[in-house]
Design an enzyme around this catalytic site. Structure first.
Site, PDB file in Angstrom:
ATOM      1  CD  GLN B 236      31.606  28.474  41.248  1.00  0.00           C
ATOM      2  OE1 GLN B 236      31.979  27.497  41.875  1.00  0.00           O
ATOM      3  NE2 GLN B 236      31.524  29.662  41.824  1.00  0.00           N
ATOM      4  NE  ARG B 383      26.499  30.330  50.882  1.00  0.00           N
ATOM      5  CZ  ARG B 383      25.341  29.778  50.584  1.00  0.00           C
ATOM      6  NH1 ARG B 383      25.221  28.496  50.464  1.00  0.00           N
ATOM      7  NH2 ARG B 383      24.273  30.528  50.421  1.00  0.00           N
ATOM      8  CB  CYS B 384      33.999  33.461  51.690  1.00  0.00           C
ATOM      9  SG  CYS B 384      35.645  32.855  51.331  1.00  0.00           S
ATOM     10  CD  GLU B 759      30.550  34.395  47.997  1.00  0.00           C
ATOM     11  OE1 GLU B 759      31.039  35.530  48.092  1.00  0.00           O
ATOM     12  OE2 GLU B 759      30.816  33.613  47.084  1.00  0.00           O
TER      13      GLU B 759
END
Lengths: 164, 805
Positions: B236, B383-384, B759
Site C-alpha cells: 500500500q 478500513r479506517c 473509510e
C-alpha cells in the site's frame, strides 16, 4: 514427488495436454501450467469463490478439485467469456453498474453469474443473492454486483425476445 | 450569451471532471480476467518460498534441523535466523519504533510466527519441504490477556530486558510498551468529581483482521549483473518499502525498484513490511534468481497485521439535562508479540484522540497503554484512519450509555451536544482542529428521512407486544454520528519512519493534448485511475478520457507515502490539483503569446483561455499543448509538465449520520437488518458512483466486524478463527441494500474541498450496527455488551436478560 499424469483438458474451447502431479489442484494447473490467470486463489478452502470456473456445465471452485479429477473435462474460465471486441453482457453490466472495485473476485463472480443466469434466466433479487452466496467480495458490499446481474438478466431476456 | 450556454455545458460535460459518475477505466481488464496481481507475475527461473511456522504461541526454539528438507529434490535453500544474522536481517524495524524478528531468533512469540524460509522450484515442493524441517521447541507459559501480561513475571520480550525506555517513553513493566497521554487529566477528573451525572463503561473492541481477498505476497528479483533489485508486491506504500528495503539491505535506493501491481484489496493489511517480503529479497540475493512468496489464507489471518484489540474504559460527565461536560478514556491496547502498529511515528495509538467525536466536550483526557502478549503483531487501520474506528466506537457507545443513564433519547442527546456549524474551525479538547462541518443539518436530514419518531413509536409498540407474548422479535434502532480524521498528514507532525506524510503528482501533457499523471499513492480498488483523472480534467481542461493515471512503480512515480487512512484524495488528490494549476499557469502564458495579448488579458474558461471581453478569441488546451512543443515562445521553456509535492496544512474531517433498523429474533439470536440509511459528508464529491460503492463496501465490512468477525485465541494462544470457515466474511445473502445520501461541506483548506470517503462507512457503520443490536434490548435493561454480536452472543444476551424465561 509423485509420478506425473498425462492430463487432457478443453479450456475455453482449446484442447490442452500437459503433465501434472495428480495431487495438483485444478486452480494451480490452470494458473501455472496453462498461464490462465483470470481465476484467482483466495482461500483454498472453497469459501471465497475467486477460483470459480465452469466445469462440464457446472460452477466449480477450482481450488478444491485435483487436476486428476478434472481430467478430460471441458472448462470455461473468465478468459472464455466474451472478448475485448465483444464483451459478455455480464462484463458490460459489471462495468456499467460499478459491480467491482479491486477486481480480485470479479473473474469468479462473473463466471458464476453466467451459470446462474443459465440456471435461472429470470432471477429475483433474492435468488441472485442466494445463487451468488458462494462468491465473496470484500469491496463492493454486493449491492452493485446484484444490480449488475439483474441488469444483465433483463438485457439477455430482452435480446432473446427480440430474436424470437 | 444564450447561444453559448449549452455549448459551455457540453464542453464541461465532455471533460468528465469533478462530480461526474464516470465509469471506471480499470474495469475493462478486471472484467476480462486481465488484472495483473502479484501472484500473476512469473519471471524466468523463478523459485517459490514458503514458511515453517510455529505451532506454539510462546516457546523457545531449541534446534532447527534442515537436512531432510535440503535432501528433497527441488529444494534450493532453507533460511533460518542464523543465516540472516550475518546480513543483520534476522530482525527488522517496525513502523512503531519497535523491532520484529524476520525469522525466529531463539524463541517464538505467537502462533504462526515465521521460523524458517524454504526456497524450492515450485510451491508444492516448498510445501513438502516445510514439513521436513525439524524444529525442536520448548514450550513457555502463554500470555494472551493484556491485563495478565502486565502482572506476570513471564518476560515475553527478552531482547528488551532491562530497557525501561521504549520508542514512546517509559515502560512500566517488562511486558509494557508505552503510555500515551493526551488532554488534561487533572481538570477532567475534577469535572467528573463535580458532575451531576457520570456514566461509566468498559468495552472491548475485539481483535479482527482486514482480510483482503488477495493475500499478501512478493516477488523479488536481484539482477546481480546490473546490481539492481526489483521487488513486486502487495504494498500500500511502495516508496516507503523501497526506502526500508534500502536501509535494511544496504542496496542503494536508486538500485531498488519497487512495483505494486494490481492489488486485490488492502484495507490496511498491506501497509506494513512482513518477513515474507524480506525473505524473498534475501533468497533472491542468495540464489541469484527471482523468488516468489505468496501466503495462503491461514497464514494471512494468523500472522499478518490484525486490527483493533482495544480494551476501553470510559467515564463521561454531564449535566442532568444532558450537556456533556467532560470525557475520560483509558485504553489497554493489545499489540501482540511485537509492536508493529502502522501509525504515524508520533502517534503510538493513532488518532485515538479523536475520541471526543462530533461533540463539543470542553475537557477530556485519554491514556493508552500498549502491551505485549503472545498474539500476532499488527494493529493496522482496518478500513479506517489510524485507530479512528476504535475512537468512534468508544464515543458512540458512551453516548448511548449516557442516554440510558439520563433516561434520554439518544438522538436528542447527540443533538444537544454536537459542535455547532459556527464553531468551525473547531479546536477539540484533545488537540485537533476540525476543518468544517454542519452536523445538525446532516442529523436532522437523516432522522427525517427514516421517520425517526415513527420508528421509536413502532419500537415501543413492539416491546409491548413482546411483553404480551404476541411476538418473539425485538426491534433495534441503531444510531451513529461520526467524525473521521483522515488525510495524514501535515509533515510537521506526521511521518512514517521519518518520511513526512506529504504526497505527490507529476503531470506530462503530450503534444496532441492528452496526458499522463503519476502519483505517490496506489489504488487497491478505489478507482484512482478514474477519479484522479477527473480532478485533473477539471483543472486543466482536457477530457479525463485523455488522461492516463499511473501509480505504484517507484522508478517512475514521484515519492509518496501511499494509500491508507483515506489519505489519497486529501493529500495526493490535492497534489494533483496543485500540479494541474501549475500546468494551467504555464498554459496561460502560452495562450497569451498565441493570442498576442498580455498574460493578464486572458482568462480560464472550462477547457480554454479566452481573451477577456472577447470570448470569440481563445486557445483551447489542446491547441496550447501543441504550441508548447512546436513553437519557440520567448521566455518560456518548451514542453508542458509539472510536479507538485503537497504537504497538507491540516487533516480533513469527513462526517456522517447513520441509522440502522434491525429486527432481532430473541430465540435464535439472528438479527435481520430491515433498513440502513447512510448520510455521508465527504466535502466536494468527485465521482458519486464511486463514493456510493465505497459506502456500500465500508458498511459491509462494518457489518462483518459488528456482527461476527473476529480473530479469537484460546488460552494456549491457538488461533481459533484461522480460516474462512470460522472468520466471518459476509456473503451477498447476509448483506442488505443500503440507502445512501449526502450533504456537502467542503474542506476549506483542500484545493478542491474534498475530504475522503473510503473509510467513513466503516468507522460510522460499526457503532451503528452495534448500537442497533444493543438498542433492541435497552427496554429490558441492557446497558452494554461487547461485539461481535454473532447469533450465539445475541442469544446469550437475551438469555441473560431473562427473555427466554
Amino acid at each position: 514427488m509423485t509420478q506425473k499424469m498425462h492430463i487432457k483438458l478443453t479450456v475455453n474451447g482449446e484442447d490442452k495436454e500437459f503433465l501434472a502431479e495428480p495431487r495438483e489442484l485444478l486452480i494451480y494447473a490452470l494458473r501455472e501450467n496453462l498461464n490462465i490467470t483470470g481465476p484467482h486463489v483466495g482461500c483454498e478452502t472453497s469459501h471465497c469463490g475467486a477460483c470459480t470456473v465452469t466445469l462440464n456445465g457446472k460452477s466449480v471452485k477450482s481450488c478444491t478439485m485435483f487436476v486428476a479429477q478434472a481430467n478430460g473435462a471441458e472448462i470455461t474460465t473468465i478468459e472464455g467469456i466474451g472478448s475485448p471486441d465483444s464483451l459478455h453482457v455480464l462484463q458490460e453490466a459489471f462495468k456499467e453498474h460499478h459491480g467491482l472495485q479491486c477486481g480480485f473476485c470479479t473473474p469468479g463472480m462473473i463466471t458464476r453469474a453466467t451459470k446462474l443466469l443459465e440456471e435461472n434466466p429470470n432471477p429475483s433479487e433474492e435468488e441472485v443473492r442466494f445463487g451468488m452466496a458462494g462468491n465473496i467480495c470484500r469491496c463492493t458490499g454486493y449491492q452493485n454486483i446484484v444490480k449488475s446481474i439483474l441488469a444483465a438478466a433483463s438485457e439477455l431476456n430482452a435480446s432473446k425476445e427480440a430474436a424470437q | 450569451m444564450n447561444d453559448m450556454t449549452p455549448d459551455r455545458e457540453e464542453r464541461s460535460a465532455n471533460l468528465k471532471g469533478l462530480g461526474c459518475s464516470r465509469k471506471r477505466v480499470e474495469d475493462a481488464r478486471f472484467t476480462q480476467g486481465k488484472g495483473n496481481y502479484v501472484d500473476d507475475i512469473k519471471l524466468p527461473g523463478m523459485l517459490h518460498g514458503d514458511f515453517v511456522r510455529s505451532p506454539y504461541a510462546h516457546a523457545r526454539v531449541v534446534s532447527i534441523n534442515k537436512d531432510a528438507a535440503l535432501e528433497l529434490p527441488g529444494v534450493v535453500a532453507v533460511l533460518t535466523a542464523e543465516d540472516l544474522a550475518p546480513l543483520n536481517l534476522h530482525w527488522m524495524p517496525t513502523l512503531a519504533g519497535d523491532k520484529q524478528m524476520v525469522l525466529a531468533d531463539g524463541k517464538v512469540l505467537f502462533q504462526g510466527q515465521e521460523v524458517a524460509f524454504v526456497v524450492a522450484k515450485d510451491r508444492y515442493i516448498a510445501a513438502d519441504a516445510v514439513e521436513l524441517v525439524e524444529v525442536e521447541y520448548e514450550e513457555l507459559p502463554v500470555i494472551v490477556d493484556p491485563f495478565e501480561a502486565l502482572k506476570t513475571d513471564v518476560v515475553l520480550r527478552e531482547d528488551l530486558a532491562g530497557q525501561t525506555e521504549g520508542a514512546h517513553g517509559p515502560r512500566k513493566h517488562h511486558n509494557h510498551i508505552f503510555t500515551w497521554e493526551q488532554g488534561d487529566e487533572a481538570t477532567t477528573n475534577q469535572v467528573l468529581d463535580d458532575a451531576e451525572v457520570v456514566a461509566e463503561e468498559t468495552m472491548y473492541y475485539h481483535r479482527t483482521h482486514p482480510c483482503p481477498l488477495e493475500t499478501c505476497g512478493s516477488v523479488a528479483s536481484m539482477d546481480k549483473v546490473n546490481g539492481k533489485l526489483t521487488l513486486y508486491g502487495t504494498f500500500q506504500a511502495p516508496h516507503v518499502v523501497r526506502t526500508v528495503a534500502s536501509l535494511l539491505s544496504g542496496i542503494e535506493e536508486h538500485n531498488i525498484r519497487v512495483v505494486s501491481p494490481d492489488i486485490g484489496g488492502g484495507f490496511g493489511n498491506k501497509v506494513g513490511v512482513y518477513p515474507g517480503y524480506v525473505c524473498s529479497i534475501v533468497a533472491s540475493i542468495v540464489t541469484g534468481v527471482p523468488v516468489k512468496w505468496v501466503e495462503d489464507r491461514m497464514e494471512n489471518l494468523m500472522s499478518t497485521a490484525f486490527a483493533r484489540d482495544y480494551w476501553m474504559t470510559g467515564k463521561i460527565a454531564a449535566t442532568k439535562d444532558g450537556k456533556i461536560t467532560g470525557l475520560h478514556c483509558h485504553v489497554t491496547a493489545d499489540h501482540g508479540g511485537f509492536d508493529a502498529c502502522a501509525d504515524p511515528t508520533k502517534f503510538p495509538a493513532g488518532f485515538m484522540n479523536i475520541c471526543t467525536g462530533s461533540y463539543d466536550i470542553p475537557v477530556a483526557y485519554l491514556a493508552v497503554d500498549g502491551v505485549y502478549t503472545n498474539k500476532a503483531p499488527g494493529g493496522v487501520s482496518y478500513r479506517c484512519s489510524f485507530r479512528v474506528t476504535e475512537a468512534v466506537y468508544f464515543i458512540e457507545r458512551m453516548i448511548e450509555v449516557l442516554a440510558i443513564e439520563l433516561n434520554m433519547d439518544a438522538a436528542e442527546l447527540r443533538r444537544i451536544n454536537f459542535i455547532k456549524k459556527d464553531q468551525f474551525p473547531y479546536q477539540s479538547a484533545l488537540g485537533w482542529e476540525y476543518d468544517s462541518g454542519d452536523y445538525h443539518t446532516a442529523w436532522e436530514k437523516a432522522l427525517k428521512t427514516v421517520d425517526y419518531e415513527g420508528l421509536r413509536k413502532e419500537q415501543a409498540e413492539r416491546v409491548e407486544a413482546f411483553k404480551r407474548g404476541e411476538t418473539r422479535t425485538l426491534m433495534g434502532v441503531g444510531l451513529s454520528f461520526f467524525t473521521e480524521i483522515v488525510g495524514a498528514g501535515p509533515v510537521k507532525n506526521c511521518d512514517i519512519l521519518g518520511m513526512g506524510m506529504f504526497d505527490s503528482c507529476e503531470i506530462r501533457i503530450h503534444p496532441t493534448g492528452s496526458a499522463i499523471a503519476r502519483l505517490g499513492t496506489i489504488s487497491q480498488g478505489q478507482g484512482h485511475a478514474t477519479t484522479f483523472a477527473q480532478i485533473l480534467a477539471s483543472e486543466i481542461g482536457l477530457s479525463a478520457d485523455s488522461i492516463t493515471i499511473e501509480e505504484g512503480d517507484t522508478d517512475t512515480a514521484p515519492y509518496g507515502l501511499g494509500t491508507y487512512g483515506s489519505r489519497s484524495t486529501p493529500v495526493a488528490g490535492a497534489a494533483t490539483a496543485m500540479a494541474g494549476r501549475k500546468i494551467r499557469a504555464k498554459a496561460q502564458m502560452i495562450a497569451a503569446y498565441l493570442l498576442e495579448v498580455h498574460d493578464d488579458d486572458v482568462e480560464w474558461d472550462i477547457d480554454r483561455f479566452v481573451v477577456k471581453g472577447a470570448p470569440e478569441r481563445f486557445k483551447t488546451m489542446k491547441e496550447i499543448a501543441y504550441a508548447a512543443y512546436n513553437q519557440a515562445i520567448p521566455g518560456v521553456e518548451p514542453g508542458l509538465e509539472a510536479v507538485s509535492y503537497y504537504d497538507p496544512p491540516n487533516m480533513t474531517y469527513p462526517f456522517g449520520a447513520y441509522v440502522c433498523v434491525m429486527d432481532i429474533d430473541v430465540d435464535t439470536g439472528v438479527p435481520e437488518i430491515r433498513r440502513f440509511y447512510a448520510l455521508d459528508d465527504c466535502g466536494t464529491r468527485i465521482n458519486p458512483m464511486i463514493i456510493e460503492g465505497q459506502v456500500h463496501g465500508g458498511l459491509t465490512e462494518a457489518l462483518a466486524v459488528a456482527l461476527g468477525q473476529e480473530i479469537a485465541y484460546d488460552d494456549l494462544g491457538n488461533v481459533k478463527t484461522g480460516t474462512l470457515m470460522d472468520f466471518f466474511l459476509p456473503t451477498a445473502w447476509e448483506v442488505p441494500n443500503y440507502e445512501t445520501d449526502h450533504t456537502v461541506t467542503p474542506s476549506p483548506h483542500h484545493p478542491i474541498g474534498a475530504k475522503g470517503v473510503g473509510e467513513s462507512p466503516h468507522v460510522g457503520g460499526v457503532p451503528c450496527f452495534s448500537n442497533a443490536v444493543q438498542d433492541a434490548f435497552r427496554a429490558f435493561g441492557l446497558r452494554h455488551t461487547n461485539m461481535p454480536h454473532d447469533h450465539w452472543r445475541i442469544w446469550q444476551t437475551a438469555n441473560r436478560l431473562g427473555l427466554h424465561d
